[in-house]
Design an enzyme around this catalytic site. Structure first.
Site, PDB file in Angstrom:
ATOM      1  N   LYS A   1       0.784  -1.228   0.000  1.00  0.00           N
ATOM      2  CA  LYS A   1       0.000   0.000   0.000  1.00  0.00           C
ATOM      3  C   LYS A   1       0.819   1.282   0.000  1.00  0.00           C
ATOM      4  O   LYS A   1       0.371   2.325  -0.476  1.00  0.00           O
ATOM      5  CB  LYS A   1      -0.949  -0.018   1.187  1.00  0.00           C
TER       6      LYS A   1
ATOM      7  N   ASP B   1      -8.895   0.014   6.160  1.00  0.00           N
ATOM      8  CA  ASP B   1      -9.110  -1.236   6.884  1.00  0.00           C
ATOM      9  C   ASP B   1      -7.779  -1.707   7.458  1.00  0.00           C
ATOM     10  O   ASP B   1      -7.675  -2.802   7.965  1.00  0.00           O
ATOM     11  CB  ASP B   1      -9.702  -2.287   5.951  1.00  0.00           C
TER      12      ASP B   1
HETATM   13  C1  PLP Z   1      -3.543  -6.656   1.409  1.00  0.00           C
HETATM   14  C2  PLP Z   1      -4.491  -6.002   0.490  1.00  0.00           C
HETATM   15  N1  PLP Z   1      -4.687  -6.545  -0.705  1.00  0.00           N
HETATM   16  C3  PLP Z   1      -5.543  -5.987  -1.595  1.00  0.00           C
HETATM   17  C4  PLP Z   1      -6.244  -4.830  -1.273  1.00  0.00           C
HETATM   18  C5  PLP Z   1      -7.213  -4.292  -2.258  1.00  0.00           C
HETATM   19  O1  PLP Z   1      -6.914  -3.024  -2.715  1.00  0.00           O
HETATM   20  P1  PLP Z   1      -8.065  -2.069  -3.232  1.00  0.00           P
HETATM   21  O2  PLP Z   1      -8.858  -1.630  -2.055  1.00  0.00           O
HETATM   22  O3  PLP Z   1      -7.366  -0.989  -3.938  1.00  0.00           O
HETATM   23  O4  PLP Z   1      -8.921  -2.893  -4.124  1.00  0.00           O
HETATM   24  C6  PLP Z   1      -6.059  -4.243  -0.034  1.00  0.00           C
HETATM   25  C7  PLP Z   1      -6.770  -3.010   0.338  1.00  0.00           C
HETATM   26  O5  PLP Z   1      -6.718  -2.538   1.454  1.00  0.00           O
HETATM   27  C8  PLP Z   1      -5.162  -4.834   0.876  1.00  0.00           C
HETATM   28  O6  PLP Z   1      -4.940  -4.310   2.087  1.00  0.00           O
END
Ligand code: PLP
Length: 404
Positions: free
Chosen positions: A77, A124
């Protein structure tokens, strides 16, 4: 919840590629990566090939892009948080975005001209940690809102980066509204990983930041002919949209088959694809899932058209599918190396395992068009961001799948 996998094919809408996709050309993402390179912590994360698991799955190659190794932050992120904050600062001070660097943004004269800013976000877990980290690195303050039920370890990790953390009463989408309301009352700059009417610049920068991981992966796979299939997890879809945009622009007509993966309880892309009217569709209410990062019910309006036009399949999977993927990566086959993949990271592996071992697996393999010559990329987007829960999933086989 019982184990389940559901999927829809993308109907052929025949729409033009979304205009925003220009932001995801290899050249654009390469310059975003040039910015990331100026951080002392920057290194491409490993692309791990797992030959023994590939042979168990009946495919030629399986690559896992391991984002647990990103900047010591345990998820991808920060690629979005850091770039969007940098671009915001550059636009405030009329700096040339093509010459952004960590040192420059941190220089005393830039800090003096900028003054103190509070960056505000809802998360989150992983996105908030990345915004808090980026704000602190650039000498600024952050306030991070989290939904009800966010695990203590995720809250602690955000607070450790210097953020003020506030827990709300609602789900992820309600938490975004709480962050916006707080900012309206108190001031600050919202750095959100999804767009709304009149708020598109920062989310676009975030998506471009995320696409850097796919830029690295494309380079890392180049000698092996590139992927035939890519699995992308979606919460609000900013990661999947950015990555799919770059894949479409890089490979053109030869792009790999792209599969979007969501929790059964939060399948807003699944619902949008199923509706087949070309529009994004929201899901509301509680979205219980161990895949905390994916528990989002409102597609990012910038990501939806990219995925609508450049993805092929939309899966929604139960917790057992994700947990089986976590365990397969934790306890590797043959001489494969182990990978620590958190709850939101392993859905794609779970789908592949299901295709190989579940009673109705052949339908999944057929839908994906998997053969013995397939080369598959999955992105393990986080490590053990909730270590206690991760350990229980691995050691106590919580959420056991039918074939385990
Ligand atoms: C570990 C992880 N993978 C995938 C995602 C998905 O990303 P997005 O919300 O941009 O779809 C998130 C989002 O918080 C995440 O924390």
């Amino acid at each position: 919840m019982h184990q389940e996998i559901e999927f829809v094919f993308r109907p052929e809408y025949g729409f033009d590629p979304a205009p925003v996709a220009d932001a995801f050309s290899p050249g654009s993402i390469s310059s975003v990566r040039d910015f990331h390179r100026t951080f002392p912590q920057y290194m491409p994360t490993p692309l791990v090939s797992l030959p023994s698991l590939a042979s168990e799955l009946g495919i030629k190659r399986l690559w896992v892009k391991d984002e647990s190794k990103r900047f010591d932050l345990n998820s991808f992120k920060v690629l979005g948080g850091s770039y969007s904050i940098a671009r915001y600062i550059a636009s405030e001070l009329a700096l040339d975005p093509g010459r952004l660097s960590f040192d420059h943004l941190n220089a005393a004269d830039v800090r003096d001209r900028l003054g103190a800013i509070t960056f505000v976000t809802a998360t989150d877990g992983n996105h908030g940690r990345s915004v808090a980290w980026s704000a602190r690195e650039l000498g600024q303050r952050s306030v991070v809102f989290v939904p009800k039920g966010t695990s203590d370890s995720r809250i602690r990790n955000i607070a450790k980066e210097g953020a003020e953390v506030r827990e709300t009463d609602g789900n992820y989408d309600d938490t975004i509204r709480a962050a916006r309301a707080w900012m309206d009352a108190n001031g600050g700059v919202i750095v959100q990983d999804t767009a709304w009417e009149g708020y598109e610049e920062i989310p676009t920068w975030i998506m471009q930041g995320y696409a850097v991981l796919m830029h690295e992966a494309i380079e890392q796979m180049a000698d092996d002919g590139g992927p035939t299939h890519v699995f992308l997890q979606a919460g609000v879809g900013s990661f999947a949209g950015g990555a799919a945009g770059l894949l479409a622009r890089h490979y053109g007509a030869d792009r790999p088959r792209v599969a979007v993966v969501e929790p059964s309880t939060a399948g807003c892309y699944y619902a949008s694809a199923l509706a087949a009217d070309g529009d994004p569709h929201d899901i509301g209410g509680e979205m219980p899932s161990i895949m905390a990062g994916l528990a989002c019910g409102e597609p990012n309006r910038l990501a939806w058209p990219i995925l609508r036009d450049h993805a092929d399949l939309y899966f929604r999977v139960s917790d057992e599918i994700a947990a089986s993927g976590i365990r397969a990566l934790a306890a590797p086959r043959g001489s494969d190396e182990p990978i620590v993949a958190g709850e939101s990271a392993a859905g794609g592996i779970g789908i592949l395992l299901s295709g190989a071992h579940a009673v109705d697996g052949s339908a999944i393999r057929e839908a994906l068009g998997l053969t013995a010559s397939s080369r598959v990329l999955v992105v393990s987007t986080e490590g053990d961001t909730d270590p206690g829960h991760y350990t229980r999933i691995v050691n106590e086989k919580l959420y056991q799948a039918s074939w385990e």
